[in-house]
Design a protein around this motif. Structure first.
Motif, PDB file in Angstrom:
ATOM      1  N   LEU A 202     -20.888  33.730  49.496  1.00 15.05           N
ATOM      2  CA  LEU A 202     -21.807  32.601  49.461  1.00 15.05           C
ATOM      3  C   LEU A 202     -22.657  32.651  48.196  1.00 15.05           C
ATOM      4  O   LEU A 202     -23.033  33.723  47.737  1.00 15.05           O
ATOM      5  CB  LEU A 202     -22.724  32.603  50.680  1.00 15.05           C
ATOM      6  CG  LEU A 202     -22.029  32.580  52.038  1.00 15.05           C
ATOM      7  CD1 LEU A 202     -23.033  32.820  53.141  1.00 15.05           C
ATOM      8  CD2 LEU A 202     -21.311  31.263  52.246  1.00 15.05           C
ATOM      9  N   LEU A 203     -22.995  31.486  47.667  1.00 15.95           N
ATOM     10  CA  LEU A 203     -23.912  31.357  46.547  1.00 15.95           C
ATOM     11  C   LEU A 203     -24.815  30.180  46.865  1.00 15.95           C
ATOM     12  O   LEU A 203     -24.336  29.070  47.101  1.00 15.95           O
ATOM     13  CB  LEU A 203     -23.136  31.123  45.253  1.00 15.95           C
ATOM     14  CG  LEU A 203     -23.919  31.062  43.967  1.00 15.95           C
ATOM     15  CD1 LEU A 203     -24.627  32.390  43.706  1.00 15.95           C
ATOM     16  CD2 LEU A 203     -22.999  30.753  42.801  1.00 15.95           C
ATOM     17  N   ASN A 204     -26.112  30.435  46.917  1.00 19.06           N
ATOM     18  CA  ASN A 204     -27.072  29.397  47.317  1.00 19.06           C
ATOM     19  C   ASN A 204     -26.700  28.787  48.665  1.00 19.06           C
ATOM     20  O   ASN A 204     -26.715  27.569  48.841  1.00 19.06           O
ATOM     21  CB  ASN A 204     -27.177  28.298  46.262  1.00 19.06           C
ATOM     22  CG  ASN A 204     -28.004  28.716  45.081  1.00 19.06           C
ATOM     23  OD1 ASN A 204     -28.668  29.738  45.108  1.00 19.06           O
ATOM     24  ND2 ASN A 204     -27.969  27.929  44.030  1.00 19.06           N
ATOM     25  N   ASN A 205     -26.312  29.648  49.580  1.00 22.96           N
ATOM     26  CA  ASN A 205     -25.957  29.229  50.941  1.00 22.96           C
ATOM     27  C   ASN A 205     -24.732  28.328  51.004  1.00 22.96           C
ATOM     28  O   ASN A 205     -24.524  27.628  51.979  1.00 22.96           O
ATOM     29  CB  ASN A 205     -27.137  28.555  51.634  1.00 22.96           C
ATOM     30  CG  ASN A 205     -27.673  29.394  52.756  1.00 22.96           C
ATOM     31  OD1 ASN A 205     -27.172  30.470  53.036  1.00 22.96           O
ATOM     32  ND2 ASN A 205     -28.697  28.896  53.407  1.00 22.96           N
TER      33      ASN A 205
ATOM     34  N   HIS B 255     -15.096  31.959  35.141  1.00 16.80           N
ATOM     35  CA  HIS B 255     -14.978  31.695  36.575  1.00 16.80           C
ATOM     36  C   HIS B 255     -16.351  31.743  37.242  1.00 16.80           C
ATOM     37  O   HIS B 255     -16.649  30.950  38.134  1.00 16.80           O
ATOM     38  CB  HIS B 255     -14.026  32.686  37.240  1.00 16.80           C
ATOM     39  CG  HIS B 255     -12.634  32.627  36.686  1.00 16.80           C
ATOM     40  ND1 HIS B 255     -11.963  33.743  36.261  1.00 16.80           N
ATOM     41  CD2 HIS B 255     -11.811  31.579  36.470  1.00 16.80           C
ATOM     42  CE1 HIS B 255     -10.769  33.370  35.807  1.00 16.80           C
ATOM     43  NE2 HIS B 255     -10.664  32.061  35.922  1.00 16.80           N
ATOM     44  N   PHE B 256     -17.214  32.668  36.804  1.00 12.44           N
ATOM     45  CA  PHE B 256     -18.573  32.717  37.325  1.00 12.44           C
ATOM     46  C   PHE B 256     -19.343  31.464  36.918  1.00 12.44           C
ATOM     47  O   PHE B 256     -20.120  30.919  37.697  1.00 12.44           O
ATOM     48  CB  PHE B 256     -19.298  33.976  36.846  1.00 12.44           C
ATOM     49  CG  PHE B 256     -18.787  35.232  37.482  1.00 12.44           C
ATOM     50  CD1 PHE B 256     -19.149  35.568  38.773  1.00 12.44           C
ATOM     51  CD2 PHE B 256     -17.931  36.080  36.791  1.00 12.44           C
ATOM     52  CE1 PHE B 256     -18.677  36.723  39.375  1.00 12.44           C
ATOM     53  CE2 PHE B 256     -17.460  37.244  37.381  1.00 12.44           C
ATOM     54  CZ  PHE B 256     -17.826  37.559  38.672  1.00 12.44           C
ATOM     55  N   LEU B 257     -19.115  30.992  35.682  1.00 15.09           N
ATOM     56  CA  LEU B 257     -19.781  29.759  35.237  1.00 15.09           C
ATOM     57  C   LEU B 257     -19.348  28.567  36.085  1.00 15.09           C
ATOM     58  O   LEU B 257     -20.177  27.750  36.487  1.00 15.09           O
ATOM     59  CB  LEU B 257     -19.484  29.491  33.760  1.00 15.09           C
ATOM     60  CG  LEU B 257     -20.148  30.418  32.752  1.00 15.09           C
ATOM     61  CD1 LEU B 257     -19.661  30.107  31.335  1.00 15.09           C
ATOM     62  CD2 LEU B 257     -21.658  30.298  32.828  1.00 15.09           C
ATOM     63  N   GLN B 258     -18.056  28.468  36.354  1.00 18.68           N
ATOM     64  CA  GLN B 258     -17.545  27.358  37.160  1.00 18.68           C
ATOM     65  C   GLN B 258     -18.114  27.403  38.572  1.00 18.68           C
ATOM     66  O   GLN B 258     -18.508  26.379  39.128  1.00 18.68           O
ATOM     67  CB  GLN B 258     -16.013  27.401  37.216  1.00 18.68           C
ATOM     68  CG  GLN B 258     -15.340  27.111  35.901  1.00 18.68           C
ATOM     69  CD  GLN B 258     -13.850  27.441  35.924  1.00 18.68           C
ATOM     70  OE1 GLN B 258     -13.343  28.056  36.862  1.00 18.68           O
ATOM     71  NE2 GLN B 258     -13.150  27.045  34.865  1.00 18.68           N
TER      72      GLN B 258
ATOM     73  N   PRO C 262     -28.076  26.963  37.325  1.00 18.35           N
ATOM     74  CA  PRO C 262     -28.087  26.667  35.884  1.00 18.35           C
ATOM     75  C   PRO C 262     -27.187  27.622  35.094  1.00 18.35           C
ATOM     76  O   PRO C 262     -27.141  28.828  35.360  1.00 18.35           O
ATOM     77  CB  PRO C 262     -29.556  26.872  35.489  1.00 18.35           C
ATOM     78  CG  PRO C 262     -30.327  26.727  36.755  1.00 18.35           C
ATOM     79  CD  PRO C 262     -29.416  27.214  37.842  1.00 18.35           C
ATOM     80  N   LYS C 263     -26.484  27.080  34.107  1.00 20.01           N
ATOM     81  CA  LYS C 263     -25.549  27.855  33.287  1.00 20.01           C
ATOM     82  C   LYS C 263     -26.256  29.045  32.630  1.00 20.01           C
ATOM     83  O   LYS C 263     -25.726  30.148  32.584  1.00 20.01           O
ATOM     84  CB  LYS C 263     -24.922  26.953  32.216  1.00 20.01           C
ATOM     85  CG  LYS C 263     -23.919  27.642  31.340  1.00 20.01           C
ATOM     86  CD  LYS C 263     -23.300  26.671  30.346  1.00 20.01           C
ATOM     87  CE  LYS C 263     -22.285  27.358  29.458  1.00 20.01           C
ATOM     88  NZ  LYS C 263     -21.652  26.422  28.525  1.00 20.01           N
TER      89      LYS C 263
ATOM     90  N   GLN D  13     -25.227  33.007  32.825  1.00 17.76           N
ATOM     91  CA  GLN D  13     -24.961  33.798  31.627  1.00 17.76           C
ATOM     92  C   GLN D  13     -25.885  35.014  31.546  1.00 17.76           C
ATOM     93  O   GLN D  13     -25.440  36.121  31.230  1.00 17.76           O
ATOM     94  CB  GLN D  13     -25.114  32.938  30.374  1.00 17.76           C
ATOM     95  CG  GLN D  13     -23.991  31.939  30.214  1.00 17.76           C
ATOM     96  CD  GLN D  13     -24.198  31.012  29.034  1.00 17.76           C
ATOM     97  OE1 GLN D  13     -25.304  30.531  28.796  1.00 17.76           O
ATOM     98  NE2 GLN D  13     -23.142  30.761  28.294  1.00 17.76           N
ATOM     99  N   GLU D  14     -27.161  34.827  31.837  1.00 13.53           N
ATOM    100  CA  GLU D  14     -28.105  35.943  31.810  1.00 13.53           C
ATOM    101  C   GLU D  14     -27.745  36.994  32.853  1.00 13.53           C
ATOM    102  O   GLU D  14     -27.877  38.195  32.602  1.00 13.53           O
ATOM    103  CB  GLU D  14     -29.532  35.445  32.044  1.00 13.53           C
ATOM    104  CG  GLU D  14     -30.093  34.666  30.876  1.00 13.53           C
ATOM    105  CD  GLU D  14     -31.441  34.017  31.190  1.00 13.53           C
ATOM    106  OE1 GLU D  14     -31.874  34.029  32.370  1.00 13.53           O
ATOM    107  OE2 GLU D  14     -32.053  33.478  30.256  1.00 13.53           O
TER     108      GLU D  14
END
Length: 115
Positions: free
Chosen positions: A13-16, A52-55, A63-64, A68-69
């Motif tokens: 999950l990411l952001n629920n 893939h993490f960015l997508q 936020p991109k 990245q950070e």
């Protein structure tokens, strides 16, 4: 004869929001299946790259720059961990194993970099 336990896929999950599932393939490899519609949604862990993490972050509304950070922080932490580990290895630890593992970690870190 005892049966091997079958493990249910682990939901990621990411952001629920469900973004994928981790599972173990018959070969023993760990697989990650994205739940994002419209992209190639099946990657083995070793094939996951920074993009893939960015997508996934984009699909979840992250936020991109934050993604990245986060990747940069993971890379910096991993590099520091390699240095610490080198200092703590026993004197008789096989150099070939250390060199192989270090090279693999560095290669994975390079594949996570995004521009």
């Amino acid at each position: 004869m005892a049966r091997r336990p079958r493990h249910a896929p682990l939901r990621v999950l990411l952001n629920n929001r469900l973004v994928g599932r981790l599972s173990k393939a018959a070969s023993g490899a760990i697989e990650f299946r994205y739940e994002v519609v419209g992209t190639n949604n099946h990657y083995r862990i070793a094939e996951v790259q920074g993009r893939h993490f960015l997508q996934t972050g984009e699909a979840a509304g992250v936020p991109k720059k934050l993604v990245q950070e986060s990747i940069e922080m993971v890379a910096a932490t991993a590099e520091a961990a390699l240095g610490k580990t080198e200092g703590e290895l026993p004197n008789r630890f096989p150099e070939a194993i250390h060199t192989s593992v270090k090279a693999a970690v560095i290669q994975r870190l390079h594949s996570l970099k995004v521009s």
